[in-house]
Design a protein around this motif. Structure first.
Motif, mmCIF file in Angstrom:
data_model
loop_
_atom_site.group_PDB
_atom_site.id
_atom_site.type_symbol
_atom_site.label_atom_id
_atom_site.label_comp_id
_atom_site.label_asym_id
_atom_site.label_seq_id
_atom_site.Cartn_x
_atom_site.Cartn_y
_atom_site.Cartn_z
ATOM 1 N N LEU A 125 22.138 -49.584 12.804
ATOM 2 C CA LEU A 125 20.873 -49.910 12.390
ATOM 3 C C LEU A 125 19.675 -50.243 13.374
ATOM 4 O O LEU A 125 18.472 -49.879 13.065
ATOM 5 N N ALA A 126 20.213 -50.700 14.703
ATOM 6 C CA ALA A 126 19.279 -51.039 15.502
ATOM 7 C C ALA A 126 18.765 -49.630 15.986
ATOM 8 O O ALA A 126 17.507 -49.497 16.432
ATOM 9 N N LEU A 127 19.480 -48.394 16.298
ATOM 10 C CA LEU A 127 18.957 -47.189 16.491
ATOM 11 C C LEU A 127 18.065 -46.790 15.728
ATOM 12 O O LEU A 127 17.067 -45.937 16.085
ATOM 13 N N ILE A 128 18.298 -46.735 14.505
ATOM 14 C CA ILE A 128 17.218 -46.179 13.344
ATOM 15 C C ILE A 128 16.085 -46.909 13.311
ATOM 16 O O ILE A 128 14.917 -46.593 13.351
ATOM 17 N N ALA A 129 16.118 -48.342 13.637
ATOM 18 C CA ALA A 129 15.213 -49.163 13.517
ATOM 19 C C ALA A 129 14.194 -48.626 15.075
ATOM 20 O O ALA A 129 12.933 -48.747 14.584
ATOM 21 N N LEU A 130 14.796 -48.411 15.957
ATOM 22 C CA LEU A 130 13.938 -48.008 17.222
ATOM 23 C C LEU A 130 13.368 -46.583 16.976
ATOM 24 O O LEU A 130 12.138 -46.321 17.201
ATOM 25 N N GLY A 131 14.010 -45.631 16.136
ATOM 26 C CA GLY A 131 13.467 -44.612 15.762
ATOM 27 C C GLY A 131 12.175 -44.845 14.805
ATOM 28 O O GLY A 131 11.247 -44.402 15.015
ATOM 29 N N THR A 132 12.366 -45.636 13.914
ATOM 30 C CA THR A 132 11.259 -45.979 13.064
ATOM 31 C C THR A 132 9.973 -46.386 13.863
ATOM 32 O O THR A 132 8.926 -46.289 13.404
ATOM 33 N N ILE A 133 10.249 -47.231 15.032
ATOM 34 C CA ILE A 133 9.325 -48.005 15.559
ATOM 35 C C ILE A 133 8.691 -46.550 16.389
ATOM 36 O O ILE A 133 7.187 -46.712 16.147
ATOM 37 N N VAL A 134 9.248 -45.960 17.041
ATOM 38 C CA VAL A 134 8.490 -44.709 17.706
ATOM 39 C C VAL A 134 7.841 -44.054 16.694
ATOM 40 O O VAL A 134 6.488 -43.698 17.166
ATOM 41 N N SER A 135 8.051 -43.590 15.595
ATOM 42 C CA SER A 135 7.412 -42.629 14.461
ATOM 43 C C SER A 135 6.375 -43.504 14.157
ATOM 44 O O SER A 135 5.204 -42.992 13.982
#
Lengths: 372, 519
Positions: free
Chosen positions: A72-82
């Motif tokens: 969940l955290a890794l995908i959230a981080l990806g979301t933040i970058v994009s």
């Protein structure tokens, strides 16, 4: 005309104000959900105790919370970058799947007698992360390329690309990677490719450490590096970015690659950390829940880890609640959804301030200013 | 003359601000009344209350002594109050008559009787000297004529009070004169006209009375013939302002920016700059005059390579920079202050400090990371040097006032130290105090030897600042005149596409200058 609540022209944006409205929203969500518990003749207090005791106050449960939190955290981080770069990507489910597949493929290659054969974990891990990152990055990068070069709509394309990725994995586990004779799933990965368990007596694995490291990296990228500055300018205002000499198309492409890579690594933690094999349905919606986590964390990379832990923990607690208080675990889903809705809705509160002097009939000092 | 309309003790609050604070305004029958004030003084709010757009918190409006209620623009129109907005509300593919009857029921039964409407329009147009053809398509009419269609729409509805919001912003000087003539006719007809403006000259020229607003309050109402520009400025700003730029003598140096035969297209592929040539020397301000939309923006964008160059050359200090990217221009050579401060020139959501390095984000770097200390230091220097008032460099740039934001952008571009500065509409929408300081900074940059290309729709600005003025019309330069010797009439004619016989002809496009082509 003094009022108790006076409207502000701009929202209060201090960390304290944000914390206060977020907590208030969360409490309101819990209060609303409490009525659902009552309809099952259960005490809301007992239910909430069950919901939070297991995932956060027992070692075993906490281990599971960490397991759920990592992807969940890794995908959230990806979301933040994009999203901060102005790239509204929704294809993390797909990145997750191709990342898991790439990591799993590398893991299977290190099995006894396979192409690579057993190699030390210290060599294997970077290789697997690289494979997962490249796979996820390329998967999202295709969408970025379509957007940057052809002006396509990334929301639609990325949503649809999720299904393509899921079907590719289905093909892999029922075709080339299928373990003989059994369900459509791959062989068990060799033990030497599993992410190490980090808390004795639990299922918690090193994936959470990868997630924490990634949070640090994303924070440094966005806050401290010129590239991050360019991402953020691009996200806020493409025309200002072009004016500043930033190649908007290239930045979008890069941001989509970075973001997708993080989604790919999320797939890696799930495959190498908890499933230890590839199977159909390995993603199970994490790619979307992760986006919700990013929203709850207000696109702040440092807030992602605690938010993911809370969110992951609640789903662990939901099962415990079902067992202990016989309340359907789906109520937790309602609670989570309420929390998201209310946290976003409570933003409006930051536009108001409480006027303690209102009884005396004097508008507070800042009121009578004139502006356009 | 008797009072026709009276607004008494109008109060209007917006969240946290009082836009109108006990405002009184009376309008007489058959007068042209100017409403003067800086941006944010509350004049638009007041007029929107009068037009039924906004409701007031308290106060009353009386017409011919009777109290009236205005809950929507519909009520206002029914009472004979009409408004011409800055942005025209016209359907471009429709004809004049179709636009006029829009929203009205004309003729009997379900069918439109455009014939009858046309006759009535023609009659109205003749009577008021509007010179309009009811059958003409609105989209094909020049801006000044479109404005007359808006006025005609109001006359058709028999408006006795016409409110015009910044009516001259988009007009050439000649179109402006025509507009004023029409307004005078309306006045003779017994109608009242309110013009909302911040241009003093125009008030002196056509208004009978003027009401000055500042900070949401009415400061004064004066008979125009008993006041002066100087007094009005002081009333409007609250202090004395010298809107005359004092420009020291300076011999221009070598040609720094040379543009040769430049061709640029807009998004739809129409040629917006058609073989334009010009030169700007070191220590010189070359003004570019012209009505908005004649290719000025495209010229500026093309110089920075924000827009593709279809043909021609851009030369800076002897080096051909035609094919350089925006980033390369930013690294040295050309600085640019765009017209759109909030969408292009800055990122309002980011801090002042972050905006101070926009375009130089790769300069403030230590190793892999941003050199935040150095960036902050330069932001501090910038705010101090250009007197940018706000609550510090960590404040969001969007919270700065227009004038301070413009100083931030202008200062950033000046301090970058490039030889050429392209400035587009630097004072649009700024109040007098801010205009003054922007002008000072531009003159200072000129003294430092920069070559400045100043694109502006304000003739006053060009006459005050520029050494030479080039007039653009439909992508071409109609002529270049010395600012000292320039007359507003000559520039105005060239802005309308007419080349007067006496104008200096420069550049390749001027060779064919026909002597027979006059007014």
């Amino acid at each position: 005309m003094a009022r108790l609540f006076e409207r502000r022209l701009v929202p209060a944006d201090s960390p304290a104000a944000i914390m206060a409205t977020t907590s208030a929203a969360f409490l309101a969500a819990m209060l609303a959900a409490a009525f659902l518990f009552v309809s099952y003749d259960a005490s809301p207090f007992q239910a909430y105790y069950a919901l939070f005791h297991e995932p956060f106050a027992t070692l075993r449960g906490f281990g599971y919370s960490l397991v759920r939190a990592s992807p969940l955290a890794l995908i959230a981080l990806g979301t933040i970058v994009s999203w901060r770069s102005g790239f509204s990507y929704l294809g993390f489910e797909g990145c997750f799947v191709v990342g898991a597949a790439a990591a799993g493929w590398v893991a299977l290659l290190t099995a006894q007698g396979a192409a690579i054969g057993p190699i030390p974990f210290i060599l294997f891990l970077p290789l697997a992360i690289l494979a997962a990152y490249l796979a996820g990055g390329a998967w999202a990068g295709i969408v970025g390329l379509v957007r940057a070069r052809l002006g396509g709509n990334e929301v639609l394309i990325s949503l649809m690309s999720n299904y393509v990725a899921i079907f590719i994995l289905q093909y892999l586990v029922s075709g080339p990677l299928r373990a003989p004779g059994s369900l459509p799933e791959s062989r068990l990965f060799p033990k030497g490719s599993w992410l190490p368990f980090i808390l004795p007596g639990t299922r918690a694995h090193a994936g959470i450490l990868i997630a924490i490291a990634a949070a640090g990296i994303v924070w440094v990228l966005l806050k401290k590096m010129p590239l991050g500055y360019e991402f953020i300018v691009t996200g806020f205002s493409p025309s200002a970015a072009r004016y500043a000499g930033i190649d908007v198309g290239r930045r979008l492409l890069l941001a989509s690659f970075f973001a997708g890579g993080l989604g790919g690594v999320a797939g890696l933690t799930e495959a190498l950390g908890s499933q230890h094999r590839l199977m159909d349905g390995i993603s199970g919606g994490v790619g979307f829940v992760g986006i919700v986590v990013a929203l709850l964390a207000r696109l702040n990379p440092l807030a992602v880890i605690p938010t993911a832990l809370l969110y992951g923990g609640m789903s662990v607690g939901a099962d415990a609640m079902q067992r202990r208080a016989s309340i359907p675990s789906s109520i937790t889903f309602i609670l989570q959804s309420l929390a998201v809705l209310l946290v976003l809705a409570f933003d409006v509160l930051r536009y108001y301030k409480i006027n303690f002097d209102f009884r005396r009939g004097t508008p507070s000092s800042t009121a009578p200013q004139v502006s356009e | 003359m008797k009072d026709f309309l009276e607004m008494r003790n109008i109060v209007k609050r917006f969240p946290g601000v009082v836009a109108n604070n006990r405002v009184n305004l009376t309008i007489r029958a058959g007068e042209i009344h100017a409403l003067l004030g800086e941006n944010g003084a509350g004049k638009s709010t007041l007029m929107q209350i009068l037009y039924g757009f906004h409701s007031m918190d308290s106060g009353e409006i009386r017409m011919d002594g009777k109290q009236i209620r205005l809950d929507s623009p519909k009520d206002a129109i029914a009472l004979g109050i009409g408004m011409v907005h800055q942005e025209f509300m016209l359907v471009r593919p429709f004809t004049v008559v179709e636009n006029t009857v829009l929203g009205m029921r004309e003729g009997r039964g379900p069918l439109l009787d455009l014939e009858q409407a046309s006759r009535k329009l023609q009659e109205l147009s003749n009577r008021h000297g509007l010179a309009l053809d009811p059958a003409a398509r609105v989209g094909s009419l020049p801006i000044g004529v479109q404005q007359r269609v808006e006025i005609l729409k109001l006359l058709y509805r028999d408006a006795s009070l016409l409110i015009l919001d910044e009516p001259t912003a988009v007009l050439t000087p000649q179109e402006k004169d025509q507009l004023f003539a029409i307004l005078r006719k309306l006045k003779q007809d017994g109608r009242s006209v309110v013009i909302v403006t911040h241009k003093l000259k125009e008030i002196m020229e056509c208004a009978d009375r003027v009401t000055v607003m500042r900070d949401g309050q009415v400061v004064a109402t004066r008979e125009v013939r008993e006041t002066s520009e100087h007094e009005l400025t002081r009333l409007m700003v609250g202090r004395d302002v010298n809107l005359r730029a004092i420009k020291p003598e300076r011999k221009p140096g070598a040609a720094v920016l040379q543009v040769k035969d430049l061709r640029v297209e807009d998004e739809s592929g129409r040629e917006k700059v058609c073989g334009l040539s010009l030169e700007v020397h070191a220590g010189e301000i070359l003004g570019v005059a012209g009505v908005d939309g004649n290719g000025q923006s495209e010229l500026a964008e093309a110089l920075l390579h924000l827009r593709r160059i279809e043909g021609g050359q851009v030369i800076v200090n002897g080096a051909d920079v035609t094919s350089r990217s925006v980033a390369e221009h930013r690294a040295g050579g050309i600085s640019y202050v765009p017209a759109d401060r909030r969408r292009v020139g800055s990122v309002p959501e980011m801090s002042v400090a972050d905006n101070a390095i926009l375009g130089q984000q790769r300069k403030y770097v230590r190793g892999l990371f941003r050199d935040l200390d150095e960036a902050r230091k330069s932001a501090e220097k910038l705010t101090a040097r250009f007197g940018i008032r706000g609550s510090g460099i960590d404040q969001g740039a969007g919270k700065l006032s227009g004038g301070n934001l413009q100083k931030l952008i202008l200062g950033r571009e000046i301090l970058r130290g490039s030889a050429v500065l392209v400035v587009e509409q630097p004072t649009r929408g700024l109040d007098v105090g801010a205009v003054e300081s922007v002008w000072q900074e531009l003159i200072r940059a000129r003294q430092e030897g920069k070559a400045i290309l100043l694109i502006s729709a304000e003739l006053d600005e060009l006459l005050n600042l520029a050494d030479r003025i080039a007039v653009m019309f439909e992508g071409r330069i109609m002529g270049i005149v010395d600012a000292v010797a320039a007359s507003v009439e000559v520039i105005g004619l060239m802005m309308a596409g007419i080349r007067p016989a006496g104008a200096a002809n420069t550049g390749a496009t001027m060779k064919e200058a026909p002597s027979g082509e006059t007014v």
